[in-house]
Design a protein around this motif. Structure first.
Motif, mmCIF file in Angstrom:
data_model
loop_
_atom_site.group_PDB
_atom_site.id
_atom_site.type_symbol
_atom_site.label_atom_id
_atom_site.label_comp_id
_atom_site.label_asym_id
_atom_site.label_seq_id
_atom_site.Cartn_x
_atom_site.Cartn_y
_atom_site.Cartn_z
ATOM 1 N N ALA A 261 -35.130 18.443 -17.454
ATOM 2 C CA ALA A 261 -34.960 19.886 -17.269
ATOM 3 C C ALA A 261 -35.677 20.377 -16.025
ATOM 4 O O ALA A 261 -36.729 19.864 -15.653
ATOM 5 C CB ALA A 261 -35.511 20.630 -18.487
ATOM 6 N N ILE A 263 -37.380 23.908 -14.913
ATOM 7 C CA ILE A 263 -37.823 25.221 -15.394
ATOM 8 C C ILE A 263 -37.861 26.164 -14.193
ATOM 9 O O ILE A 263 -38.409 25.813 -13.139
ATOM 10 C CB ILE A 263 -39.232 25.124 -16.025
ATOM 11 C CG1 ILE A 263 -39.187 24.225 -17.278
ATOM 12 C CG2 ILE A 263 -39.796 26.506 -16.348
ATOM 13 C CD1 ILE A 263 -40.555 23.931 -17.878
ATOM 14 N N ARG A 294 -30.504 20.222 -17.886
ATOM 15 C CA ARG A 294 -30.866 21.510 -18.504
ATOM 16 C C ARG A 294 -31.610 22.359 -17.473
ATOM 17 O O ARG A 294 -32.487 21.830 -16.771
ATOM 18 C CB ARG A 294 -31.816 21.298 -19.693
ATOM 19 C CG ARG A 294 -31.271 20.431 -20.793
ATOM 20 C CD ARG A 294 -32.291 20.333 -21.927
ATOM 21 N NE ARG A 294 -33.465 19.552 -21.567
ATOM 22 C CZ ARG A 294 -34.628 19.594 -22.211
ATOM 23 N NH1 ARG A 294 -34.782 20.406 -23.240
ATOM 24 N NH2 ARG A 294 -35.645 18.839 -21.830
ATOM 25 N N ILE A 296 -33.977 25.547 -17.675
ATOM 26 C CA ILE A 296 -34.667 26.452 -18.598
ATOM 27 C C ILE A 296 -35.173 27.607 -17.734
ATOM 28 O O ILE A 296 -36.093 27.450 -16.934
ATOM 29 C CB ILE A 296 -35.839 25.705 -19.285
ATOM 30 C CG1 ILE A 296 -35.320 24.437 -19.984
ATOM 31 C CG2 ILE A 296 -36.561 26.628 -20.253
ATOM 32 C CD1 ILE A 296 -36.400 23.505 -20.498
ATOM 33 N N LYS A 302 -31.936 34.921 -15.105
ATOM 34 C CA LYS A 302 -30.780 34.131 -15.560
ATOM 35 C C LYS A 302 -29.485 34.500 -14.818
ATOM 36 O O LYS A 302 -28.814 33.614 -14.270
ATOM 37 C CB LYS A 302 -30.604 34.308 -17.063
ATOM 38 C CG LYS A 302 -29.373 33.649 -17.649
ATOM 39 C CD LYS A 302 -29.358 33.785 -19.163
ATOM 40 C CE LYS A 302 -28.069 33.320 -19.772
ATOM 41 N NZ LYS A 302 -26.974 34.283 -19.785
ATOM 42 N N ALA A 382 -31.656 25.645 -27.460
ATOM 43 C CA ALA A 382 -32.392 24.381 -27.321
ATOM 44 C C ALA A 382 -31.975 23.326 -28.341
ATOM 45 O O ALA A 382 -32.198 22.134 -28.126
ATOM 46 C CB ALA A 382 -33.887 24.650 -27.433
ATOM 47 N N ILE A 399 -30.458 27.404 -20.362
ATOM 48 C CA ILE A 399 -31.138 27.841 -21.582
ATOM 49 C C ILE A 399 -32.122 28.952 -21.187
ATOM 50 O O ILE A 399 -33.105 28.684 -20.491
ATOM 51 C CB ILE A 399 -31.916 26.665 -22.231
ATOM 52 C CG1 ILE A 399 -31.000 25.445 -22.424
ATOM 53 C CG2 ILE A 399 -32.583 27.087 -23.527
ATOM 54 C CD1 ILE A 399 -31.722 24.185 -22.878
ATOM 55 N N VAL A 401 -35.209 31.592 -21.533
ATOM 56 C CA VAL A 401 -36.470 31.689 -22.308
ATOM 57 C C VAL A 401 -37.232 32.937 -21.855
ATOM 58 O O VAL A 401 -36.936 33.511 -20.808
ATOM 59 C CB VAL A 401 -37.363 30.435 -22.120
ATOM 60 C CG1 VAL A 401 -36.757 29.209 -22.769
ATOM 61 C CG2 VAL A 401 -37.659 30.181 -20.632
ATOM 62 N N ALA A 407 -40.786 27.854 -22.345
ATOM 63 C CA ALA A 407 -40.089 26.893 -21.467
ATOM 64 C C ALA A 407 -40.626 25.475 -21.684
ATOM 65 O O ALA A 407 -39.853 24.510 -21.784
ATOM 66 C CB ALA A 407 -40.268 27.301 -20.003
ATOM 67 N N VAL A 410 -39.440 24.117 -25.027
ATOM 68 C CA VAL A 410 -38.029 23.691 -24.983
ATOM 69 C C VAL A 410 -37.920 22.373 -24.217
ATOM 70 O O VAL A 410 -37.228 21.436 -24.642
ATOM 71 C CB VAL A 410 -37.143 24.777 -24.325
ATOM 72 C CG1 VAL A 410 -35.742 24.242 -24.047
ATOM 73 C CG2 VAL A 410 -37.071 26.013 -25.216
ATOM 74 N N ASN A 411 -38.603 22.280 -23.093
ATOM 75 C CA ASN A 411 -38.565 21.035 -22.316
ATOM 76 C C ASN A 411 -38.960 19.844 -23.186
ATOM 77 O O ASN A 411 -38.331 18.790 -23.139
ATOM 78 C CB ASN A 411 -39.521 21.114 -21.120
ATOM 79 C CG ASN A 411 -39.513 19.811 -20.334
ATOM 80 O OD1 ASN A 411 -38.640 19.586 -19.509
ATOM 81 N ND2 ASN A 411 -40.449 18.912 -20.639
#
Ligand code: NAP
Length: 500
Positions: A261, A263, A294, A296, A302, A382, A399, A401, A407, A410-411
């Motif tokens: 991922a 972030i 992914r 995040i 976003k 997630a 995704i 957050v 973050a 989720v990672n």
């Protein structure tokens, strides 16, 4: 015509410095994934061929282990120089058998060259420790000893770099190697065997046996005289190998899948993040163990990030990697393509929103190869399968957050732990993330790919079993620690007992 580079139409195994036909005349075609053209035939060898290679390797290793390590390193230096001279030739062949675009192929070959010179340097290091002994007139040290005959099993997605991460430390440390390359990409192994020969590596120190994993790979795993298995590939295969090696008490190093991922925090340099994401998600068509699948992203960024990604994804030129204009090549084979399509369906069914791509490209020139459009899903949660399982294609999931803590959680909430990345300008975020991200590799303000060979490469949790490729850590796989005590007191001195 690029196929003119392929001089050999039917490969043989490389055993004891000779090109030896497999004991069983069975072959598989090697197909250029960019255009469906057959490049050559690769032998489907059997256990007998492995046995023959191991017998040669056993004899060669005894001699090789006695060659001083700085002299062993001389051979690696020569290998590095020959690879450098042939960089373009190797890169073009690599693109033809694997599909990755030529710029990336050059990068991969360079990684092998770097590894040759780095490991050659180890010939004058291979450090152990000297340490005081607890008794008078006694000397204590530890040193690295070769393990013996080692087996390396490599995947198609980095057919030359990964082989150098494994074989070069093995060679400099005084081992002999049996190498089984992936059946899809045997040309790099053939080219490297020629280079080993030309560089003056003694016969039998490296042997290449082509063939299917279920037959040649399995015979290597089961062979009692192969003392180490170093494997890179999928988790399913790695698990099977680990089970067998466990039963046989055989040392095994496993480098497997990832679900990496990027972030993007609210204070990130957005343009830099976009570039980092594109390179790590769509480079090698997403077929890297370190590929970003992914993103995040802090919810405040976003929409802007999605817009910028979509705009840039449209510009990705797709096609045969030998064309310098193309930035994304094909998927390795039909099965790879079908697996990606399966995950697109899964993502849709799970409720993720498809913003771009999601289909195989099969019109015009694309119809001859296996191509997939760069794909972006958003509103991914997630726990969705597309957010936790390795897809191994150009498919990216966004995704959202609310915080750095979320973050990082989720990672870390996946079974893999290979690579992670954070884009932020905040030094506190940087230090917290590098401490708390549960992956073997962490990047700050760069995407999830881009390992350098003098650092350890590998992952936590389901990505591996605690070993590392490349860097000095690779030597741990291919050496045994030996503790040596020299008592020069002339009398019996008992440790722990005769201490004054
Ligand atoms: P794979 O199917 O597991 O194959 C890897 C190698 O293992 C091939 O040479 C294969 O031979 C051989 N093999 C297959 N079955 C075997 C068996 N039963 N016993 C012994 N050997 C066997 O993996 P792949 O699809 O080629 O590679 C993609 C995977 O590699 C992805 O999951 C990716 O993440 C991972 N990978 C990890 C790293 C890392 O460093 N963590 C780096 C690159 C790739 P044949 O294919 O010739 O049959």
């Amino acid at each position: 015509m690029s196929n003119a580079l392929v001089t050999e139409k039917k490969l043989s195994n490389f055993i004891n410095g000779e090109w030896v036909a497999s004991n069983h005349e069975r072959f598989a075609p090697v197909i250029n994934p960019a255009n469906g053209e057959k490049l050559l035939d690769v032998p489907l060898s059997t256990k007998d061929d492995v046995d023959q290679a191991v017998e040669a390797a056993k004899v060669a290793q005894k001699e090789w282990a006695l060659v001083p390590a700085p002299q062993r390193a001389e051979v690696l230096f020569r290998i590095g120089y020959i690879m450098k001279e042939r960089k373009e030739h190797l890169s073009q062949l690599l693109t033809m058998e694997n599909g990755k675009v030529i710029e990336e192929a050059r990068g991969e070959v360079q990684e092998g060259i770097d590894m040759a010179f780095y490991m050659a340097g180890e010939g004058r290091r291979l450090f152990g420790h000297t340490t005081p002994a607890e008794l008078k007139d006694k000397f204590a040290m530890s040193q690295r000893a070769p393990v013996g005959v080692v087996g390396i099993i490599t995947p198609w997605n980095f057919p030359i770099a990964i082989a150098t991460w494994k074989s070069f430390p093995a060679i400099v440390a005084g081992n002999a190697v049996i190498w089984k390359p992936a059946t899809e990409t045997p040309m790099m192994a053939y080219e490297m065997a020629k280079i080993f020969e030309e560089a003056g590596l003694p016969k039998g120190v490296v042997n290449v046996v082509f063939g299917a994993g279920s037959e040649v790979g399995d015979a290597m795993v089961e062979h009692p005289d192969i003392r180490v298995i170093s494997f890179t590939g999928s988790n399913d295969t790695g698990r099977q190998i680990a089970g067998k090696c466990g039963q046989l008490l055989k040392k095994v190093s496993l480098e497997m899948g990832g679900k990496n991922a990027v972030i993007v925090m609210e204070d990130a340099d957005l343009e830099l993040a976009v570039q980092g994401i594109l390179w790590s998600a769509f480079g090698t068509s997403g077929q890297r163990c370190t590929a970003c699948s992914r993103v995040i992203v802090h919810e405040s960024l976003k929409e802007r990030l999605e817009e910028r990604l979509l705009a840039e994804m449209e510009k990705i030129t797709i096609g045969d990697g030998l064309d310098e204009n193309n930035k994304m090549g094909p998927i390795i084979n039909e099965a790879g393509l079908r697996k990606i399509e399966k995950y697109i369906q899964i993502g849709k069914t799970e409720g993720a929103r498809l913003l771009a791509g999601g289909y195989a490209l099969d019109e015009g020139d694309f119809s001859k190869g296996h191509y997939f459009a760069p794909t972006l899903f958003t509103d991914v949660t997630a726990d969705m399968r597309i957010a936790v399982e390795e897809i191994f294609g150009p498919v990216l999931s966004i995704i959202p957050v609310k915080s750095l803590d979320e973050a990082i959680a989720v990672n870390n909430d996946v079974s893999f732990g290979l690579s992670s990345s954070i884009f932020t300008q905040d030094i506190n975020n940087v230090f917290k993330a590098q401490r708390d991200l549960d992956t073997g590799i962490v990047y700050v303000n760069a995407g999830t790919t881009g390992a350098e060979i003098h650092l350890p490469f590998g992952g936590t949790k389901g990505t591996g079993n605690g070993h590392r490729d490349s860097g000095q850590a690779a030597l741990d796989v291919f050496t045994e620690w030996k503790a040596v005590y020299v008592d020069f007191s002339g009398k019996l001195q008992r440790a722990q007992i005769d201490v004054e």
